[in-house]
Design an enzyme around this catalytic site. Structure first.
Site, PDB file in Angstrom:
ATOM      1  N   TYR A  60      -2.152  -0.218  10.023  1.00  0.00           N
ATOM      2  CA  TYR A  60      -2.366  -0.749   8.672  1.00  0.00           C
ATOM      3  C   TYR A  60      -1.080  -0.639   7.858  1.00  0.00           C
ATOM      4  CZ  TYR A  60      -3.881  -0.939   3.809  1.00  0.00           C
ATOM      5  OH  TYR A  60      -3.972  -1.243   2.479  1.00  0.00           O
ATOM      6  N   SER A 118       0.833  -1.210   0.000  1.00  0.00           N
ATOM      7  CA  SER A 118       0.000   0.000   0.000  1.00  0.00           C
ATOM      8  C   SER A 118       0.864   1.255   0.000  1.00  0.00           C
ATOM      9  CB  SER A 118      -0.882  -0.002   1.253  1.00  0.00           C
ATOM     10  OG  SER A 118      -1.447   1.275   1.474  1.00  0.00           O
TER      11      SER A 118
END
Length: 361
Positions: free
Chosen positions: A174, A149
């Protein structure tokens, strides 16, 4: 780079009824024949499962058009090692695309456990299964492609973000799990010679996307007459990347695995790579909202006379967020001859048209 012909290969896609997974599977069915696709997804209720069921239905419809290929869907969680092991034992995948993950920056602040289960334990189970796919001199997995990501860049001051940048300061759990995936993949590539490629996705959007993403959430709220909050007083920029561009990038990367070769010491050099996939064209959030509202009116989701100013609130930055995302995609272009280029308006138009149809407005 080791070229891989996907024809007649068995491809294992995790997170297969997720946003990227479902679109990837449909693209593979459409463009490569025959192909054998096995997919697993836990169908969590992190967001509306009706959208996941709709995607699964679309995949099945696509699969019916290609009788030479086959698609198998398994309801299960990659955090359960038995589920992963059984799939590897039964189907012996040639290519693995790991897209199953607990996504979202803000949710990781309130529900950290689901990130550890899916993103760390789940990915570990995938790596272990890839490792053991070579047992008893079996050919095993030819290429592991996995989702990272743009969040790994944290508050990186240098733009555009390059995969050469140091990314040791995540600002959300995350992001930390995604950086961990890259580190774990590198270790397994080195130890067990597993060709692996990580893809840092930049703000993926489009029809049937994730409802926790800004464009989708804004649309839901505007339709209900609620106020939308624009963070950092609108001074945020995002590298919005249309779903079809992401899928094309993933498909190309699947077909080019990092080459296995030995170093001077005779030991394997890790067959490992990481790429950005982004539009390389950051859009200001206020401009983005302006285009979104125009396209929602055009599609008939909102009335012509909708008063947007009355429904907009500029608010400070949220914890875990970053002010800008901006992808340097030169390596992707160099190695795979591809650069995402769908203009934001085109992508939001397709989303608005899908939204109107899906919710029958």
């Amino acid at each position: 780079m080791q070229k891989i012909d996907l024809t007649n290969k068995t491809v294992f896609v995790t997170g297969g009824i997720g946003f990227i997974g479902a679109n990837l599977i449909m693209e593979l069915l459409r463009t490569i024949e025959p192909i054998h696709i096995v997919s697993v997804d836990s169908r969590t209720d992190y967001y509306d499962v009706n959208i996941k069921d709709w995607r699964l239905n679309e995949i099945k419809k696509e699969a019916e058009k290609h009788p030479a290929s086959n698609f198998t869907f398994i309801l299960g969680n990659i955090a359960d090692s038995a589920v992963v092991q059984n799939i590897f034992t039964e189907y012996k995948p040639d290519i693995v695309v790991n897209l199953a993950a607990q996504a979202g920056v803000r949710y990781s602040i309130t529900n950290p456990d689901s990130y550890i289960q899916s993103n760390l334990i789940g990915f570990y189970n995938i790596l272990e299964a890839c490792r053991h796919s070579y047992d008893n001199d079996a050919k095993g997995v030819e290429h592991l492609v996995y989702a990272s990501s743009s969040s790994v860049y944290g508050t990186n001051k240098k733009v555009p973000y390059s995969t050469d940048d140091k990314v040791d300061n995540p600002v959300s759990l995350y992001a930390a799990t995604k950086k961990s995936n890259e580190l774990m993949a590198h270790a397994y590539a080195k130890l067990y010679n597993i060709p692996s490629t990580g893809l840092r996705f930049f703000t993926v959007y489009g029809p049937a996307g994730r409802p926790d993403m800004a464009y989708f959430g804004f649309t839901n709220k505007l339709l209900k007459g609620q106020t939308i909050q624009i963070f950092n007083y609108g001074n945020c920029k995002r590298d919005f990347t249309y779903i079809d561009d992401i899928v094309e990038g993933v498909k190309r990367v699947m077909q080019g695995a990092p080459e296995r070769k030995n170093g001077e010491d005779g030991l394997p050099l890790p067959p490992y790579a990481v790429y950005n996939i982004g539009n390389s064209n950051p859009e200001n959030l206020l401009d983005f909202v302006d285009i979104l509202q125009q396209e929602l009116i055009r599609a008939g989701v909102l009335p012509d006379n909708y008063d947007f100013e009355a429904h907009k609130e500029l608010v400070p930055m949220q914890a875990g967020d970053v002010p800008v995302t901006y992808a340097d995609t030169a390596p992707l272009e160099r190695d795979f001859g591809f650069k995402p280029a769908t203009p934001l308006r085109n992508g939001l138009r397709k989303f608005a048209e899908w939204y109107k149809e899906f919710y029958q407005i």
